[in-house]
Design a protein around this motif. Sequence first.
Motif, PDB file in Angstrom:
ATOM      1  N   THR A 112      -4.811  -5.901  -6.393  1.00 35.60           N
ATOM      2  CA  THR A 112      -5.243  -6.831  -5.356  1.00 35.60           C
ATOM      3  C   THR A 112      -5.670  -8.151  -5.977  1.00 35.60           C
ATOM      4  O   THR A 112      -6.421  -8.180  -6.945  1.00 35.60           O
TER       5      THR A 112
ATOM      6  N   LYS B 278       4.183  -3.969   4.424  1.00 35.76           N
ATOM      7  CA  LYS B 278       3.071  -4.898   4.204  1.00 35.76           C
ATOM      8  C   LYS B 278       3.020  -5.913   5.332  1.00 35.76           C
ATOM      9  O   LYS B 278       4.040  -6.494   5.708  1.00 35.76           O
TER      10      LYS B 278
ATOM     11  N   GLU C 189       5.711  -0.257  -5.163  1.00 35.70           N
ATOM     12  CA  GLU C 189       4.506  -0.838  -4.572  1.00 35.70           C
ATOM     13  C   GLU C 189       3.545  -1.411  -5.605  1.00 35.70           C
ATOM     14  O   GLU C 189       2.551  -2.043  -5.262  1.00 35.70           O
TER      15      GLU C 189
ATOM     16  N   ASN D  63       0.859  -1.187   0.000  1.00 36.49           N
ATOM     17  CA  ASN D  63       0.000   0.000   0.000  1.00 36.49           C
ATOM     18  C   ASN D  63       0.896   1.238   0.000  1.00 36.49           C
ATOM     19  O   ASN D  63       1.629   1.478   0.958  1.00 36.49           O
ATOM     20  N   SER D  64       0.827   2.025  -1.066  1.00 34.05           N
ATOM     21  CA  SER D  64       1.709   3.186  -1.182  1.00 34.05           C
ATOM     22  C   SER D  64       1.448   4.211  -0.088  1.00 34.05           C
ATOM     23  O   SER D  64       2.333   5.018   0.242  1.00 34.05           O
ATOM     24  N   ASN D  65       0.249   4.196   0.498  1.00 34.44           N
ATOM     25  CA  ASN D  65      -0.051   5.137   1.581  1.00 34.44           C
ATOM     26  C   ASN D  65       0.739   4.829   2.847  1.00 34.44           C
ATOM     27  O   ASN D  65       0.843   5.675   3.745  1.00 34.44           O
TER      28      ASN D  65
END
Length: 398
Positions: free
Chosen positions: A350, A226, A346, A202-204
């Motif tokens: 999904t 992750k 990233e 998740n790049s956030n």
Amino acid sequence: MPFIFVVTYMCFLAPVHQAALPNMTISDLSYKNMDFAMDLYRKISSYHDNNVFFSPLSISTSFAALLMASGGGTHQEILRGLNLQQLEVADQPELIPRLFQLLQENIAQNGSLKVDQSMALFIRQQFEVEKAFEDKMRTFFHADIKTVDFADTKGSVRYINEYIRQKTKDKITEMLSTLDETTLLLLINSVFFQGTWLMPFNSNLTRNGPFYIDNYNIMQVPMMFKEDKFYTMEDVPLGARVLKLPYQEGVSMLILLPNKGIDYTVIDDEITAEKFLSWVKELRKTRLEVSMPKFKMEQEYSLHNLLPDMGMVSLFGSSANLTRLSKEAGLKVSEVRHKAVVEVDETGTTAAAATTTGIIPYSLPRMFTVNRPFFFFIYHEDTNCLLFMGRVIDPSSN
């Protein structure tokens, strides 16, 4: 002296399902290619303490093509250099190229798997190549064979660079800057892989964190994060941990992280095909919090300066035997260039949750933090074919 110019290049762009291998001959080839890769890595790393990245498959395939062109001592030197002498059978001269063909077909049999390998032969106008060699290049390597006016060096450079640019999806735009006008033949091999993580980061959650190049150099780099169930193991005698990060469609990255306080140079000599396969076999699934740096590298190697130290001497000199390529006398290979590009971030989409069937508890720390120099290997799982390998010393250095 007329000469042949060889270029191998690959491009990998990135951000495990395991199956029994029915064909042991392909398995033998993959094993031999892997040991060649480890030997070449040690040769490259002996010159510097910087990042390393290359494609063993691209290099091995190029020299497998040259095997078909060579005879006598030159042929034997290439066999030994590639660690393929045990696969040579006297009454089956086409066995090794056939194995490379089967390996490529096995890798490409999944239509959604984006591992594209291609070969091209650029031949000087009026230079006569043996028809048997041309036919074998088309049969075993599906090679494009093109005629080029090498006397027009600038035009040839533009034409060949454009070919490479298209084959690497714009990732390598300038492989050649110059060409000798006496070039007779140029051999190109490419491997291009674009992979998305099966379990994307998740790049956030990406944050700057410390990366310890050594005891005196620490830098802040973007660290991806992750938490999930990952395949991992610990090689206690080696003093390192292993993490498997699967891509979609049967290709994975294996990270080898030396334990804190263990110098990565100590591990260099211990990395072998046998070791690699033992890591894959002993992987167990457990929940981990994984942190690893984003990185991008572009590396280029003059293999004609490295391979003579690995036994390939005559190929680059006046004693080269390339009589199966052409009846023209005095042929030799002048240069072998290899250029590699990798980008890890990233990126991914999904996918369905990984199966939990057969999960075995494994006593490892919950954290797998890649914050010091590490090795990585990209491999095709069904064949255990090593597509790419590298060493990251400084993830901020391109």
